[in-house]
Structure formats: C-alpha cells, structure tokens
Design a protein around this motif. Structure first.
Motif, mmCIF file in Angstrom:
data_model
loop_
_atom_site.group_PDB
_atom_site.id
_atom_site.type_symbol
_atom_site.label_atom_id
_atom_site.label_comp_id
_atom_site.label_asym_id
_atom_site.label_seq_id
_atom_site.Cartn_x
_atom_site.Cartn_y
_atom_site.Cartn_z
ATOM 1 N N VAL A 1 52.661 71.409 22.105
ATOM 2 C CA VAL A 1 52.066 70.104 22.409
ATOM 3 C C VAL A 1 50.544 70.192 22.460
ATOM 4 N N GLU A 2 50.026 71.278 23.022
ATOM 5 C CA GLU A 2 48.585 71.391 23.198
ATOM 6 C C GLU A 2 47.869 71.904 21.954
ATOM 7 N N GLU A 3 48.560 72.714 21.132
ATOM 8 C CA GLU A 3 47.877 73.357 20.017
ATOM 9 C C GLU A 3 48.323 72.865 18.638
ATOM 10 N N ARG A 4 49.505 72.264 18.566
ATOM 11 C CA ARG A 4 49.994 71.854 17.243
ATOM 12 C C ARG A 4 50.421 70.383 17.226
ATOM 13 N N ALA A 5 49.732 69.582 18.022
ATOM 14 C CA ALA A 5 50.073 68.159 18.088
ATOM 15 C C ALA A 5 49.703 67.416 16.813
ATOM 16 N N ASP A 6 48.759 67.956 16.037
ATOM 17 C CA ASP A 6 48.320 67.275 14.819
ATOM 18 C C ASP A 6 49.476 67.027 13.859
ATOM 19 N N GLN A 7 50.390 67.990 13.786
ATOM 20 C CA GLN A 7 51.540 67.834 12.896
ATOM 21 C C GLN A 7 52.398 66.638 13.312
ATOM 22 N N MET A 8 52.653 66.520 14.598
ATOM 23 C CA MET A 8 53.448 65.411 15.116
ATOM 24 C C MET A 8 52.757 64.077 14.861
ATOM 25 N N LEU A 9 51.447 64.036 15.095
ATOM 26 C CA LEU A 9 50.702 62.798 14.910
ATOM 27 C C LEU A 9 50.632 62.413 13.431
ATOM 28 N N VAL B 1 58.227 58.473 15.342
ATOM 29 C CA VAL B 1 58.353 59.763 16.026
ATOM 30 C C VAL B 1 58.447 59.503 17.520
ATOM 31 N N ALA B 2 59.465 60.050 18.170
ATOM 32 C CA ALA B 2 59.631 59.904 19.617
ATOM 33 C C ALA B 2 59.258 61.214 20.296
ATOM 34 N N PHE B 3 58.423 61.111 21.323
ATOM 35 C CA PHE B 3 58.016 62.281 22.106
ATOM 36 C C PHE B 3 58.607 62.119 23.497
ATOM 37 N N LEU B 4 59.595 62.942 23.825
ATOM 38 C CA LEU B 4 60.327 62.823 25.090
ATOM 39 C C LEU B 4 59.747 63.797 26.113
ATOM 40 N N VAL B 5 59.510 63.302 27.316
ATOM 41 C CA VAL B 5 58.944 64.152 28.359
ATOM 42 C C VAL B 5 59.751 64.019 29.646
ATOM 43 N N VAL B 6 59.621 65.025 30.499
ATOM 44 C CA VAL B 6 60.216 64.963 31.831
ATOM 45 C C VAL B 6 59.284 64.149 32.723
ATOM 46 N N GLY B 7 59.839 63.198 33.459
ATOM 47 C CA GLY B 7 59.007 62.369 34.324
ATOM 48 C C GLY B 7 58.341 61.254 33.539
ATOM 49 N N ASP C 1 45.951 62.322 26.250
ATOM 50 C CA ASP C 1 45.168 62.758 25.091
ATOM 51 C C ASP C 1 45.906 62.451 23.793
ATOM 52 N N LEU C 2 47.223 62.616 23.796
ATOM 53 C CA LEU C 2 48.005 62.308 22.594
ATOM 54 C C LEU C 2 47.886 60.833 22.225
ATOM 55 N N VAL C 3 47.928 59.964 23.230
ATOM 56 C CA VAL C 3 47.817 58.531 22.981
ATOM 57 C C VAL C 3 46.440 58.192 22.411
ATOM 58 N N VAL C 4 45.393 58.782 22.981
ATOM 59 C CA VAL C 4 44.030 58.538 22.498
ATOM 60 C C VAL C 4 43.901 58.964 21.042
ATOM 61 N N ARG C 5 44.418 60.140 20.725
ATOM 62 C CA ARG C 5 44.315 60.650 19.355
ATOM 63 C C ARG C 5 45.122 59.791 18.388
ATOM 64 N N ALA C 6 46.298 59.360 18.835
ATOM 65 C CA ALA C 6 47.128 58.513 17.973
ATOM 66 C C ALA C 6 46.438 57.186 17.679
ATOM 67 N N LYS C 7 45.871 56.567 18.699
ATOM 68 C CA LYS C 7 45.182 55.286 18.516
ATOM 69 C C LYS C 7 43.960 55.439 17.608
ATOM 70 N N ASN C 8 43.269 56.555 17.747
ATOM 71 C CA ASN C 8 42.119 56.807 16.882
ATOM 72 C C ASN C 8 42.530 56.980 15.428
#
Length: 221
Positions: A14-22, A30-36, A46-53
């Motif tokens: 998630v922290e180092e290879r998120a570019d592929q997912m985005l 693409v669904a990103f499932l998280v705990v909580g 940060d993922l949301v900011v990058r996606a919107k950009n």
C-alpha cells in the motif's frame, strides 16, 4: 466475495506500490478494502488525494472502527482527549512524545485512548543493511506491555500525568464475541491476562455518574 479476485495488500504494498492500483483504477473499478474506517489511517487519505489528482473518481463506504466502537466500555466519546499511539520500545529507541498529550488531556479531565503497536511484516534492521529484506515475526502489543512502558515514561518525566494507581480500562478483541474489558488501577491491570490481540488501553479521566455506573460493571475484583 462476489467471485472477484482479491489481492492481499500488506502495508509495504500500500505504501510503496500504490501507483499500480491507482493506474488500474483509471480504467476500471478497483475496491480497496480496509479494517476499520477508511480514514483511520493517513496512508488511506494519501491514496484519495493521489487518486483525485489523477482524475480518478473515489467513492467511500464508511465502517466501524475502534474510534467509535470503544464507546461500548461506557465512557462517553465526547469526553476523550487526543488519541495516542504507543510503540514497542527497543534497547535504543524509547520514544515518549505521547506523554505530553496524555498530560494535557488529564489536566482537562479527559479520557485518553491509547492505540497499541502492531508489527506485521516489518523488516529487521540487519536485513535492511544487507539490502535483502527478512521480516520479524508478527508482534501485537498487549495492555500489560503498554502499561509497563507508560509507567517507565512517567518515572522518567515525573510529571504526575498518571501513576500505578491511575484508573484505566484494558480492552481486547473489541467488537468480537469474546471481547474482554477490564477496569482497574494500572498496577492491577498489569497482572490481567487479556488473551489474544488486538488490545487497546484507556486512561480514564474525570467521570460522569453514568460513566461511573458502567465502569463498575468492568471493575477488577
């Protein structure tokens, strides 16, 4: 899971290879499932900011998290101060920046929710030096370890933010059928077996009569 392929995304991915997912999300759903709750971690914001950009549409489905589920212990959510994180101490690294935050909340009579360290797929220092990652065994901080470290920090600072007799609540496996909640002085909670993870700790501030009634249900005998 609706017949969809699931990729287990660890912290490193998630922290180092998120570019592929985005990048994939630019042309497909693409669904990103998280705990909580999705916004319980800065990484997810940060993922949301990058996606919107990138012009990628983002839809958020909120979920329960420790931040609201902790209400089950009976302490009112609006009577909490700043939430803190307690990391595992090592021989050479014993951070205590959380102490001042606890002290400030205590002065205001507020409760403090302490989130305890989770170390999963963490590379060892030696392996990083060698350039080939070898991972430590997974570790989850217990209520007992957290209290022991807190008392060590109090002894170092001597600011009377809390002490062995300070009332706390230890919580384990919050939201599970076998969740465990025990209230009592720090020194007594040190000896309680809270069982498997995940654990968190609350340093109790000033209490409302209704809060006090709930506390009695969980008080150590």
């Amino acid at each position: 899971m609706y017949g969809k392929e699931i990729t287990v995304a660890d912290r490193e991915m998630v922290e180092e290879r998120a570019d592929q997912m985005l990048s994939e999300a630019a042309d497909a759903d693409v669904a990103f499932l998280v705990v909580g709750d999705p916004f319980g971690a800065t990484t997810h914001t940060d993922l949301v900011v990058r996606a919107k950009n990138m012009g990628v549409e983002v839809k958020v489905i909120h979920n329960a998290s420790v931040m609201n589920a902790i209400g089950v212990c009976g302490l009112q959510l609006y009577r909490y101060g700043e939430t803190i994180s307690i990391p595992f101490f090592t021989e050479t690294w014993r951070p205590d920046s959380f102490y001042e935050k606890i002290q400030n909340s205590r002065r205001l009579g507020l409760h403090t929710l302490c989130l305890l360290d989770i170390r999963v797929k963490e590379p060892t220092l030696e392996s990083l030096c060698r350039g080939k990652k070898v991972y430590e065994p997974a570790r989850f901080m217990t209520v007992n370890t957290a209290i022991s470290q807190l008392l060590e920090v109090e002894e170092l600072h001597g600011g009377s933010a809390y002490g062995p007799d300070s009332l706390c609540m230890g919580v384990a496996r919050l939201g599970s059928d076998d969740q465990k909640i025990v209230a009592g002085p720090m020194k007594k909670l040190l000896d309680v077996d809270f069982g498997p993870p995940l654990h968190c700790l609350i340093i109790v501030g000033e209490t409302h009569p209704v809060e006090q009634e709930m506390l009695e249900f969980y008080m150590i005998k």
